[in-house]
Design a protein around this motif. Structure first.
Motif, PDB file in Angstrom:
ATOM      1  N   ASP A  11       0.869  -1.180   0.000  1.00  0.00           N
ATOM      2  CA  ASP A  11       0.000   0.000   0.000  1.00  0.00           C
ATOM      3  C   ASP A  11       0.903   1.226   0.000  1.00  0.00           C
ATOM      4  OD1 ASP A  11       0.273   1.325   2.806  1.00  0.00           O
ATOM      5  OD2 ASP A  11      -0.026  -0.792   3.293  1.00  0.00           O
ATOM      6  N   THR A  28       1.654   2.668   4.603  1.00  0.00           N
ATOM      7  CA  THR A  28       2.337   2.071   5.752  1.00  0.00           C
ATOM      8  C   THR A  28       3.847   2.278   5.631  1.00  0.00           C
ATOM      9  OG1 THR A  28       0.617   0.375   5.781  1.00  0.00           O
ATOM     10  CG2 THR A  28       2.556  -0.017   7.156  1.00  0.00           C
ATOM     11  N   THR A  82      -2.432  -7.890  10.277  1.00  0.00           N
ATOM     12  CA  THR A  82      -3.268  -6.826   9.714  1.00  0.00           C
ATOM     13  C   THR A  82      -3.779  -5.914  10.830  1.00  0.00           C
ATOM     14  OG1 THR A  82      -3.919  -8.187   7.824  1.00  0.00           O
ATOM     15  CG2 THR A  82      -5.379  -6.363   8.388  1.00  0.00           C
ATOM     16  N   GLU A  83      -4.166  -6.513  11.959  1.00  0.00           N
ATOM     17  CA  GLU A  83      -4.665  -5.727  13.095  1.00  0.00           C
ATOM     18  C   GLU A  83      -3.575  -4.852  13.712  1.00  0.00           C
ATOM     19  OE1 GLU A  83      -6.541  -8.646  15.593  1.00  0.00           O
ATOM     20  OE2 GLU A  83      -8.459  -8.475  14.518  1.00  0.00           O
ATOM     21  N   ARG A  91      -3.628  -1.828  11.646  1.00  0.00           N
ATOM     22  CA  ARG A  91      -4.852  -1.059  11.898  1.00  0.00           C
ATOM     23  C   ARG A  91      -4.771  -0.298  13.232  1.00  0.00           C
ATOM     24  NH1 ARG A  91     -10.862  -1.130  10.787  1.00  0.00           N
ATOM     25  NH2 ARG A  91      -9.875  -1.157   8.744  1.00  0.00           N
ATOM     26  N   LEU A  97      -2.089  -4.742   4.925  1.00  0.00           N
ATOM     27  CA  LEU A  97      -2.966  -5.904   4.706  1.00  0.00           C
ATOM     28  C   LEU A  97      -2.175  -7.177   4.437  1.00  0.00           C
ATOM     29  CD1 LEU A  97      -5.825  -7.098   4.218  1.00  0.00           C
ATOM     30  CD2 LEU A  97      -5.577  -6.398   1.817  1.00  0.00           C
ATOM     31  N   TYR A 136      -2.659   2.287  10.116  1.00  0.00           N
ATOM     32  CA  TYR A 136      -2.192   2.018   8.757  1.00  0.00           C
ATOM     33  C   TYR A 136      -3.078   0.989   8.060  1.00  0.00           C
ATOM     34  CZ  TYR A 136       2.031   4.297  10.511  1.00  0.00           C
ATOM     35  OH  TYR A 136       2.909   5.175  11.062  1.00  0.00           O
ATOM     36  N   PRO A 137      -3.143   1.061   6.702  1.00  0.00           N
ATOM     37  CA  PRO A 137      -3.976   0.119   5.942  1.00  0.00           C
ATOM     38  C   PRO A 137      -3.254  -1.184   5.589  1.00  0.00           C
ATOM     39  CG  PRO A 137      -3.096   1.759   4.454  1.00  0.00           C
ATOM     40  CD  PRO A 137      -2.543   2.091   5.830  1.00  0.00           C
TER      41      PRO A 137
END
Ligand code: NFA
Length: 101
Positions: free
Chosen positions: A29, A32, A83-84, A87, A94, A91-92
């Motif tokens: 992305d 991040t 991923t969490e 978050r 993934l 940040y996105p």
């Protein structure tokens, strides 16, 4: 003396299925920070600095990178946790999973 039959008349071949492995994939992305991605890879996937950095750069350049393979449950748990972590920091970041061919 009666003889004992030692030779089996039939053999049973146990059929044990090997659990299918699932890939954890890091998706690039634009937001991040690189160092944050490296920190998550080290913490969640127990990678050393060099490998974590290489995986991060590969995802950055190619769009995604396979991080590791695990049984389905472990792959999904690790992808969710990683991923969490992103978050929580806003940040996105993934991580996805997919079954290995
Ligand atoms: N593309 C991100 C950046 O330039 C770094 C990144 C790499 C993010 C891999 C997610 C996955 N800061």
């Amino acid at each position: 003396m009666a003889e004992i039959e030692l030779k089996p008349r039939q053999t049973v071949k146990p059929k044990v299925e090997r659990p299918k492995l699932h890939k954890v994939i890091l998706v690039n992305d634009d937001f991040t920070p690189r160092e944050f991605v490296v920190r998550v890879l080290k913490a969640e996937f127990r990678m050393g600095e060099d490998l974590a950095h290489r995986v991060m750069v590969t995802a950055h350049q190619k769009g995604s990178c396979v991080v590791a393979v695990f049984t389905r449950d472990v792959a999904e748990t690790k992808a969710t946790r990683a991923t969490e972590a992103g978050r929580r920091a806003g940040y996105p970041l993934l991580f996805t999973t997919e079954p290995e061919e």
